[in-house]
Write a protein that holds these residues in place. Structure first.
Motif, PDB file in Angstrom:
ATOM      1  N   ILE A   1      62.146  22.638  89.162  1.00  0.00           N
ATOM      2  CA  ILE A   1      62.795  23.585  90.072  1.00  0.00           C
ATOM      3  C   ILE A   1      62.079  24.934  90.014  1.00  0.00           C
ATOM      4  O   ILE A   1      61.799  25.552  91.043  1.00  0.00           O
ATOM      5  CB  ILE A   1      64.288  23.720  89.727  1.00  0.00           C
ATOM      6  N   GLU A   2      61.761  25.384  88.803  1.00  0.00           N
ATOM      7  CA  GLU A   2      61.042  26.654  88.699  1.00  0.00           C
ATOM      8  C   GLU A   2      59.668  26.576  89.358  1.00  0.00           C
ATOM      9  O   GLU A   2      59.210  27.538  89.991  1.00  0.00           O
ATOM     10  CB  GLU A   2      60.905  27.110  87.251  1.00  0.00           C
ATOM     11  N   ASP A   3      58.982  25.424  89.234  1.00  0.00           N
ATOM     12  CA  ASP A   3      57.698  25.245  89.918  1.00  0.00           C
ATOM     13  C   ASP A   3      57.840  25.538  91.407  1.00  0.00           C
ATOM     14  O   ASP A   3      56.973  26.187  92.015  1.00  0.00           O
ATOM     15  CB  ASP A   3      57.190  23.809  89.760  1.00  0.00           C
ATOM     16  N   ARG A   4      58.926  25.060  91.990  1.00  0.00           N
ATOM     17  CA  ARG A   4      59.108  25.193  93.441  1.00  0.00           C
ATOM     18  C   ARG A   4      59.669  26.552  93.835  1.00  0.00           C
ATOM     19  O   ARG A   4      59.560  26.959  94.994  1.00  0.00           O
ATOM     20  CB  ARG A   4      59.979  24.041  93.944  1.00  0.00           C
ATOM     21  N   LEU A   5      60.243  27.266  92.877  1.00  0.00           N
ATOM     22  CA  LEU A   5      60.677  28.637  93.145  1.00  0.00           C
ATOM     23  C   LEU A   5      59.500  29.616  93.174  1.00  0.00           C
ATOM     24  O   LEU A   5      59.589  30.683  93.797  1.00  0.00           O
ATOM     25  CB  LEU A   5      61.659  29.098  92.073  1.00  0.00           C
ATOM     26  N   ALA A   6      58.404  29.247  92.512  1.00  0.00           N
ATOM     27  CA  ALA A   6      57.295  30.186  92.306  1.00  0.00           C
ATOM     28  C   ALA A   6      56.795  30.873  93.574  1.00  0.00           C
ATOM     29  O   ALA A   6      56.526  32.078  93.555  1.00  0.00           O
ATOM     30  CB  ALA A   6      56.152  29.481  91.580  1.00  0.00           C
ATOM     31  N   PRO A   7      56.647  30.181  94.717  1.00  0.00           N
ATOM     32  CA  PRO A   7      56.107  30.869  95.899  1.00  0.00           C
ATOM     33  C   PRO A   7      57.102  31.774  96.625  1.00  0.00           C
ATOM     34  O   PRO A   7      56.712  32.440  97.586  1.00  0.00           O
ATOM     35  CB  PRO A   7      55.703  29.706  96.828  1.00  0.00           C
ATOM     36  N   PHE A   8      58.370  31.800  96.203  1.00  0.00           N
ATOM     37  CA  PHE A   8      59.401  32.449  97.002  1.00  0.00           C
ATOM     38  C   PHE A   8      59.681  33.902  96.607  1.00  0.00           C
ATOM     39  O   PHE A   8      60.630  34.509  97.094  1.00  0.00           O
ATOM     40  CB  PHE A   8      60.691  31.619  96.960  1.00  0.00           C
ATOM     41  N   GLU A   9      58.858  34.453  95.732  1.00  0.00           N
ATOM     42  CA  GLU A   9      58.933  35.877  95.396  1.00  0.00           C
ATOM     43  C   GLU A   9      60.293  36.287  94.847  1.00  0.00           C
ATOM     44  O   GLU A   9      60.856  37.335  95.196  1.00  0.00           O
ATOM     45  CB  GLU A   9      58.557  36.741  96.613  1.00  0.00           C
ATOM     46  N   CYS A  10      60.839  35.425  93.977  1.00  0.00           N
ATOM     47  CA  CYS A  10      62.096  35.780  93.316  1.00  0.00           C
ATOM     48  C   CYS A  10      61.873  36.976  92.398  1.00  0.00           C
ATOM     49  O   CYS A  10      60.803  37.132  91.800  1.00  0.00           O
ATOM     50  CB  CYS A  10      62.620  34.605  92.495  1.00  0.00           C
ATOM     51  N   ALA A  11      62.899  37.805  92.272  1.00  0.00           N
ATOM     52  CA  ALA A  11      62.780  38.955  91.391  1.00  0.00           C
ATOM     53  C   ALA A  11      62.688  38.516  89.930  1.00  0.00           C
ATOM     54  O   ALA A  11      61.974  39.125  89.133  1.00  0.00           O
ATOM     55  CB  ALA A  11      63.980  39.882  91.586  1.00  0.00           C
ATOM     56  N   ARG A  12      63.405  37.436  89.605  1.00  0.00           N
ATOM     57  CA  ARG A  12      63.445  36.984  88.216  1.00  0.00           C
ATOM     58  C   ARG A  12      63.925  35.550  88.173  1.00  0.00           C
ATOM     59  O   ARG A  12      64.785  35.156  88.968  1.00  0.00           O
ATOM     60  CB  ARG A  12      64.418  37.867  87.423  1.00  0.00           C
ATOM     61  N   VAL A  13      63.375  34.756  87.276  1.00  0.00           N
ATOM     62  CA  VAL A  13      63.889  33.426  86.975  1.00  0.00           C
ATOM     63  C   VAL A  13      64.190  33.386  85.480  1.00  0.00           C
ATOM     64  O   VAL A  13      63.307  33.618  84.653  1.00  0.00           O
ATOM     65  CB  VAL A  13      62.895  32.311  87.346  1.00  0.00           C
ATOM     66  N   ALA A  14      65.452  33.119  85.146  1.00  0.00           N
ATOM     67  CA  ALA A  14      65.854  32.981  83.745  1.00  0.00           C
ATOM     68  C   ALA A  14      66.173  31.519  83.479  1.00  0.00           C
ATOM     69  O   ALA A  14      66.569  30.782  84.391  1.00  0.00           O
ATOM     70  CB  ALA A  14      67.064  33.848  83.442  1.00  0.00           C
ATOM     71  N   ARG A  15      66.000  31.086  82.237  1.00  0.00           N
ATOM     72  CA  ARG A  15      66.122  29.678  81.871  1.00  0.00           C
ATOM     73  C   ARG A  15      67.083  29.533  80.696  1.00  0.00           C
ATOM     74  O   ARG A  15      67.017  30.317  79.752  1.00  0.00           O
ATOM     75  CB  ARG A  15      64.760  29.118  81.465  1.00  0.00           C
ATOM     76  N   VAL A  16      67.915  28.486  80.779  1.00  0.00           N
ATOM     77  CA  VAL A  16      68.879  28.224  79.705  1.00  0.00           C
ATOM     78  C   VAL A  16      68.829  26.742  79.362  1.00  0.00           C
ATOM     79  O   VAL A  16      68.784  25.885  80.259  1.00  0.00           O
ATOM     80  CB  VAL A  16      70.313  28.610  80.124  1.00  0.00           C
ATOM     81  N   ALA A  17      68.824  26.427  78.087  1.00  0.00           N
ATOM     82  CA  ALA A  17      68.894  25.045  77.609  1.00  0.00           C
ATOM     83  C   ALA A  17      69.799  25.009  76.378  1.00  0.00           C
ATOM     84  O   ALA A  17      70.363  26.034  75.969  1.00  0.00           O
ATOM     85  CB  ALA A  17      67.505  24.509  77.285  1.00  0.00           C
ATOM     86  N   ARG A  18      69.921  23.834  75.797  1.00  0.00           N
ATOM     87  CA  ARG A  18      70.814  23.685  74.646  1.00  0.00           C
ATOM     88  C   ARG A  18      70.413  24.608  73.504  1.00  0.00           C
ATOM     89  O   ARG A  18      71.265  25.183  72.817  1.00  0.00           O
ATOM     90  CB  ARG A  18      70.804  22.225  74.178  1.00  0.00           C
ATOM     91  N   SER A  19      69.105  24.764  73.292  1.00  0.00           N
ATOM     92  CA  SER A  19      68.631  25.648  72.231  1.00  0.00           C
ATOM     93  C   SER A  19      67.475  26.491  72.755  1.00  0.00           C
ATOM     94  O   SER A  19      66.782  26.112  73.701  1.00  0.00           O
ATOM     95  CB  SER A  19      68.178  24.826  71.007  1.00  0.00           C
ATOM     96  N   ALA A  20      67.273  27.637  72.155  1.00  0.00           N
ATOM     97  CA  ALA A  20      66.244  28.575  72.595  1.00  0.00           C
ATOM     98  C   ALA A  20      64.856  28.067  72.212  1.00  0.00           C
ATOM     99  O   ALA A  20      64.670  27.382  71.201  1.00  0.00           O
ATOM    100  CB  ALA A  20      66.491  29.941  71.969  1.00  0.00           C
ATOM    101  N   ARG A  21      63.885  28.410  73.048  1.00  0.00           N
ATOM    102  CA  ARG A  21      62.493  28.088  72.759  1.00  0.00           C
ATOM    103  C   ARG A  21      61.601  28.958  73.649  1.00  0.00           C
ATOM    104  O   ARG A  21      62.077  29.622  74.558  1.00  0.00           O
ATOM    105  CB  ARG A  21      62.183  26.602  72.982  1.00  0.00           C
ATOM    106  N   ALA A  22      60.318  28.927  73.370  1.00  0.00           N
ATOM    107  CA  ALA A  22      59.357  29.674  74.173  1.00  0.00           C
ATOM    108  C   ALA A  22      58.599  28.714  75.081  1.00  0.00           C
ATOM    109  O   ALA A  22      58.343  27.559  74.714  1.00  0.00           O
ATOM    110  CB  ALA A  22      58.386  30.422  73.278  1.00  0.00           C
ATOM    111  N   THR A  23      58.265  29.153  76.295  1.00  0.00           N
ATOM    112  CA  THR A  23      57.422  28.377  77.211  1.00  0.00           C
ATOM    113  C   THR A  23      56.336  29.300  77.752  1.00  0.00           C
ATOM    114  O   THR A  23      56.403  30.527  77.597  1.00  0.00           O
ATOM    115  CB  THR A  23      58.219  27.801  78.397  1.00  0.00           C
ATOM    116  N   ALA A  24      55.361  28.706  78.430  1.00  0.00           N
ATOM    117  CA  ALA A  24      54.284  29.499  79.019  1.00  0.00           C
ATOM    118  C   ALA A  24      54.828  30.457  80.071  1.00  0.00           C
ATOM    119  O   ALA A  24      54.244  31.523  80.323  1.00  0.00           O
ATOM    120  CB  ALA A  24      53.234  28.577  79.635  1.00  0.00           C
ATOM    121  N   ARG A  25      55.948  30.089  80.691  1.00  0.00           N
ATOM    122  CA  ARG A  25      56.526  30.936  81.742  1.00  0.00           C
ATOM    123  C   ARG A  25      57.453  32.015  81.195  1.00  0.00           C
ATOM    124  O   ARG A  25      57.820  32.929  81.915  1.00  0.00           O
ATOM    125  CB  ARG A  25      57.305  30.065  82.717  1.00  0.00           C
TER     126      ARG A  25
END
Length: 316
Positions: A156-180
């Motif tokens: 979903i974030e891949d497909r949001l990339a071209p739409f000039e969103c101000a911010r994309v935040a991510r939530v999962a069961r536990s915290a981690r780091a990603t390239a994004r």
């Protein structure tokens, strides 16, 4: 004397429609019919019928005393989980990672754009021959929160990339780091929800997410925010959502509901500020080619004695 019987494989697709199946296995077609194609006790590899519900998925499990692999064709496993206790120890449950990411993320973007840009109203206006011009919200400059950052959430974030969103935040069961950027833990939701214009649910349904989106979650969302659910209906408490929709404070675009299918006469059908699609996130032309490749690859590994992919649970 060691048995030389060829292991049975139960497939919800005819074997002749799947390229690349290995030799040395006995392929049987079963897509949820009342009668089984053979004795379940001889099944070594069970591919669960797709979109046939938990009753069908679980029905043969008690008799599958020799099964070694249970393979779903869905990303979620909630429909098969109730029957896992019926299986022998050591059975590997595999999901369909890689099959649904494209279609489900496509629909998530479709729901966001359709709702923000007013498409449901335009369709109704066309039916009434009304020219409903005006200014409508754009996805550009919006803040989006993805709750459930597995492979579908990332798509979903891949497909949001071209739409000039101000911010994309991510939530999962536990915290981690990603390239994004960082993925936040579920317990950080109270701080993240008030900042989001669009909240997308793509989380599995399990004990920690059943009813996750209840009164407290919804109350933390900012006024006018859009809730998009491409996960499972049970992630959202329907009664709490109805109260927010009827108040006019929140909006929703749902591909899944609780109950599902949504029965005739249910108040969700006619709630204000809602768009409903009938659980079609994964059922597109992209499904069968990817499902066939997954099944052929898994069975090739199984026949060769190699580890299968996408193992999400082992019984016992």
């Amino acid at each position: 004397m060691t048995s030389t019987k060829t292991p049975d494989v139960w497939l919800p697709l005819p074997a002749e429609e799947i390229e690349g199946l290995p030799e040395g296995l006995n392929y049987l077609f079963w897509d949820g019919a009342q009668d089984y194609p053979a004795d379940p006790a001889d099944c070594a590899f069970y591919v669960v019928p797709y979109m046939k519900g938990p009753e069908v998925a679980v029905r043969p499990l008690a008799g599958m005393t020799a099964v070694r692999i249970v393979q779903t064709l869905s990303a979620g496993i909630d429909h098969i989980e109730p029957g896992l206790g019926l299986l022998p120890v050591g059975v590997r449950l595999c999901n369909a990672r890689g099959v649904h990411e494209a279609s489900t993320s496509e629909l998530a973007l479709t729901l966001i754009l359709a709702f923000l840009r007013g498409l449901p109203g335009f369709v109704r206006g066309q039916d009434e021959e009304e020219w409903r011009s005006g200014f409508y919200p754009a996805l550009a400059d919006k803040s989006v929160l993805i709750v459930g950052y597995g492979s579908i959430g990332a798509a979903i974030e891949d497909r949001l990339a071209p739409f000039e969103c101000a911010r994309v935040a991510r939530v999962a069961r536990s915290a981690r780091a990603t390239a994004r950027g960082p993925v936040h833990a579920l317990d950080e939701l109270p701080a993240l929800l008030p900042e989001a214009d669009v909240v997308v649910l793509s989380t599995p349904l399990n004990a920690s997410t059943q009813g996750l989106v209840g009164a407290e979650f919804l109350a933390a969302m900012r006024d006018g925010a859009l809730l998009v659910n491409v996960a499972r209906g049970g992630v959202v408490d329907t009664g709490s959502l109805l109260l927010e929709l009827e108040s006019g404070r929140l909006r929703a675009a749902l591909d899944v509901t609780d109950p599902e299918p949504l029965p005739s006469g249910h108040p969700l059908w006619h709630a204000p500020n809602i768009l409903i699609t009938p659980h079609v996130g994964g059922s597109t032309s992209a499904f069968l080619p990817r499902a066939r490749r997954l099944v052929a690859g898994q069975l090739s590994r199984f026949a060769a004695g190699e580890p299968v992919h996408n193992v999400v649970r082992t019984t016992g």
